[in-house]
Design a protein around this motif. Structure first.
Motif, PDB file in Angstrom:
ATOM      1  N   ALA A 168       0.835  -1.208   0.000  1.00  0.00           N
ATOM      2  CA  ALA A 168       0.000   0.000   0.000  1.00  0.00           C
ATOM      3  C   ALA A 168       0.866   1.253   0.000  1.00  0.00           C
ATOM      4  N   LEU A 169       1.895   1.277   0.825  1.00  0.00           N
ATOM      5  CA  LEU A 169       2.765   2.453   0.914  1.00  0.00           C
ATOM      6  C   LEU A 169       3.580   2.666  -0.359  1.00  0.00           C
ATOM      7  N   ALA A 170       3.872   1.588  -1.068  1.00  0.00           N
ATOM      8  CA  ALA A 170       4.651   1.701  -2.307  1.00  0.00           C
ATOM      9  C   ALA A 170       3.767   2.052  -3.508  1.00  0.00           C
ATOM     10  N   GLY A 171       2.442   1.940  -3.349  1.00  0.00           N
ATOM     11  CA  GLY A 171       1.535   2.168  -4.477  1.00  0.00           C
ATOM     12  C   GLY A 171       0.944   3.561  -4.505  1.00  0.00           C
ATOM     13  N   ASP A 172      -0.173   3.676  -5.223  1.00  0.00           N
ATOM     14  CA  ASP A 172      -0.897   4.942  -5.401  1.00  0.00           C
ATOM     15  C   ASP A 172      -1.691   5.255  -4.129  1.00  0.00           C
ATOM     16  N   LEU A 173      -1.289   6.301  -3.420  1.00  0.00           N
ATOM     17  CA  LEU A 173      -1.946   6.657  -2.161  1.00  0.00           C
ATOM     18  C   LEU A 173      -3.114   7.622  -2.363  1.00  0.00           C
ATOM     19  N   SER A 174      -3.441   7.929  -3.596  1.00  0.00           N
ATOM     20  CA  SER A 174      -4.533   8.878  -3.848  1.00  0.00           C
ATOM     21  C   SER A 174      -5.900   8.198  -3.775  1.00  0.00           C
ATOM     22  N   GLN A 175      -5.931   6.873  -3.791  1.00  0.00           N
ATOM     23  CA  GLN A 175      -7.185   6.132  -3.763  1.00  0.00           C
ATOM     24  C   GLN A 175      -7.298   5.317  -2.469  1.00  0.00           C
ATOM     25  N   PRO A 176      -8.530   5.122  -1.982  1.00  0.00           N
ATOM     26  CA  PRO A 176      -8.697   4.254  -0.804  1.00  0.00           C
ATOM     27  C   PRO A 176      -8.249   2.824  -1.119  1.00  0.00           C
ATOM     28  N   LEU A 177      -7.736   2.153  -0.112  1.00  0.00           N
ATOM     29  CA  LEU A 177      -7.233   0.793  -0.252  1.00  0.00           C
ATOM     30  C   LEU A 177      -7.737  -0.078   0.879  1.00  0.00           C
ATOM     31  N   LEU A 178      -7.829  -1.381   0.609  1.00  0.00           N
ATOM     32  CA  LEU A 178      -8.081  -2.362   1.659  1.00  0.00           C
ATOM     33  C   LEU A 178      -6.702  -2.898   2.048  1.00  0.00           C
ATOM     34  N   VAL A 179      -6.263  -2.569   3.261  1.00  0.00           N
ATOM     35  CA  VAL A 179      -4.896  -2.857   3.697  1.00  0.00           C
ATOM     36  C   VAL A 179      -4.903  -3.921   4.788  1.00  0.00           C
ATOM     37  N   ARG A 180      -4.008  -4.919   4.647  1.00  0.00           N
ATOM     38  CA  ARG A 180      -3.841  -5.989   5.643  1.00  0.00           C
ATOM     39  C   ARG A 180      -2.693  -5.639   6.579  1.00  0.00           C
ATOM     40  N   GLY A 181      -2.856  -6.023   7.826  1.00  0.00           N
ATOM     41  CA  GLY A 181      -1.777  -5.832   8.789  1.00  0.00           C
ATOM     42  C   GLY A 181      -2.224  -6.202  10.188  1.00  0.00           C
ATOM     43  N   ALA A 182      -1.424  -5.852  11.153  1.00  0.00           N
ATOM     44  CA  ALA A 182      -1.715  -6.077  12.570  1.00  0.00           C
ATOM     45  C   ALA A 182      -2.210  -4.766  13.161  1.00  0.00           C
ATOM     46  N   LEU A 183      -3.434  -4.759  13.637  1.00  0.00           N
ATOM     47  CA  LEU A 183      -4.040  -3.563  14.218  1.00  0.00           C
ATOM     48  C   LEU A 183      -3.863  -3.622  15.725  1.00  0.00           C
ATOM     49  N   PHE A 184      -3.333  -2.546  16.312  1.00  0.00           N
ATOM     50  CA  PHE A 184      -3.182  -2.564  17.766  1.00  0.00           C
ATOM     51  C   PHE A 184      -3.537  -1.235  18.403  1.00  0.00           C
ATOM     52  N   LEU A 185      -4.017  -1.352  19.620  1.00  0.00           N
ATOM     53  CA  LEU A 185      -4.374  -0.224  20.478  1.00  0.00           C
ATOM     54  C   LEU A 185      -3.358  -0.214  21.600  1.00  0.00           C
ATOM     55  N   ASP A 186      -2.511   0.836  21.639  1.00  0.00           N
ATOM     56  CA  ASP A 186      -1.468   0.858  22.667  1.00  0.00           C
ATOM     57  C   ASP A 186      -2.037   1.300  24.015  1.00  0.00           C
ATOM     58  N   ALA A 187      -1.211   1.267  25.022  1.00  0.00           N
ATOM     59  CA  ALA A 187      -1.634   1.585  26.388  1.00  0.00           C
ATOM     60  C   ALA A 187      -2.094   3.038  26.534  1.00  0.00           C
ATOM     61  N   ASP A 188      -1.679   3.921  25.610  1.00  0.00           N
ATOM     62  CA  ASP A 188      -2.074   5.328  25.652  1.00  0.00           C
ATOM     63  C   ASP A 188      -3.360   5.611  24.877  1.00  0.00           C
ATOM     64  N   GLY A 189      -3.953   4.566  24.269  1.00  0.00           N
ATOM     65  CA  GLY A 189      -5.196   4.745  23.521  1.00  0.00           C
ATOM     66  C   GLY A 189      -4.999   5.107  22.055  1.00  0.00           C
ATOM     67  N   ASN A 190      -3.790   4.958  21.528  1.00  0.00           N
ATOM     68  CA  ASN A 190      -3.502   5.230  20.115  1.00  0.00           C
ATOM     69  C   ASN A 190      -3.660   3.961  19.307  1.00  0.00           C
ATOM     70  N   VAL A 191      -4.221   4.077  18.103  1.00  0.00           N
ATOM     71  CA  VAL A 191      -4.420   2.928  17.232  1.00  0.00           C
ATOM     72  C   VAL A 191      -3.399   2.991  16.095  1.00  0.00           C
ATOM     73  N   PHE A 192      -2.774   1.845  15.805  1.00  0.00           N
ATOM     74  CA  PHE A 192      -1.779   1.729  14.744  1.00  0.00           C
ATOM     75  C   PHE A 192      -2.058   0.488  13.918  1.00  0.00           C
ATOM     76  N   LEU A 193      -1.606   0.529  12.675  1.00  0.00           N
ATOM     77  CA  LEU A 193      -1.609  -0.645  11.814  1.00  0.00           C
ATOM     78  C   LEU A 193      -0.151  -0.907  11.460  1.00  0.00           C
TER      79      LEU A 193
END
Length: 171
Positions: free
Chosen positions: A87-112
């Motif tokens: 996804a990061l290497a491709g066209d970022l101008s369009q929405p994408l369905l991205v696979r990865g590990a989704l996590f919520l850290d102890a501070d309440g921040n969400v990352f993929l």
């Protein structure tokens, strides 16, 4: 006695002598009378107690996110998706369905992140994006339904090891 019988007898005698010698060595009682195992010889090279690699980083330590994935509100999209690296290497101008590990850290921040490298710690791969427009409370992060949703928790970090998000990525 013929030649074949003599050779067979000789071979059997040699095998018996070898087996007896092995048995005598293994079964020889300790002259001290102790049943404790003997102390092995000290190795010539002492093992290192220092780890060969640095410990894995915690999820809220570096690496810094390389962008932000803004989840599309209410969109229902299905399919194989693309890895975060793709996804990061491709066209970022369009929405994408991205696979990865989704996590919520102890501070309440969400990352993929691109992957989970250790589920027990937990630690995540080096490539990650912050996630905007994604709930940090409610049923998604409820451990009561973790057996159904696949949500995991370790050391105060809640995560999905393999999930997909639909949205746009900005860097």
């Amino acid at each position: 006695m013929n030649k074949t019988t003599f050779r067979s007898t000789l071979a059997l005698s040699a095998v018996a002598i070898i087996l007896a010698a092995c048995g005598a060595t293994a079964g020889t009682p300790d002259p001290s009378g102790s049943d404790a195992p003997s102390t092995p010889a000290t190795p010539s090279v002492q093992p290192s107690v220092a780890p060969s690699e640095a410990p894995a980083e915690s999820p809220d330590a570096s690496p810094e996110p390389v962008g932000t994935l803004t989840a599309a509100d209410g969109a229902v999209v299905d399919g194989p998706g693309v890895s975060l690296d793709e996804a990061l290497a491709g066209d970022l101008s369009q929405p994408l369905l991205v696979r990865g590990a989704l996590f919520l850290d102890a501070d309440g921040n969400v990352f993929l992140a691109d992957s989970v490298t250790d589920e027990d710690a937990p630690t995540f791969g080096d490539v990650r994006v912050a996630v905007a427009n994604y709930p940090t409370d409610g049923p998604t992060w409820d451990m009561a339904s973790a057996d159904v949703t696949g949500l995991q928790e370790a050391n105060g970090i809640r995560f999905f090891a393999d999930t997909k998000l639909y949205g746009t990525i900005s860097q």
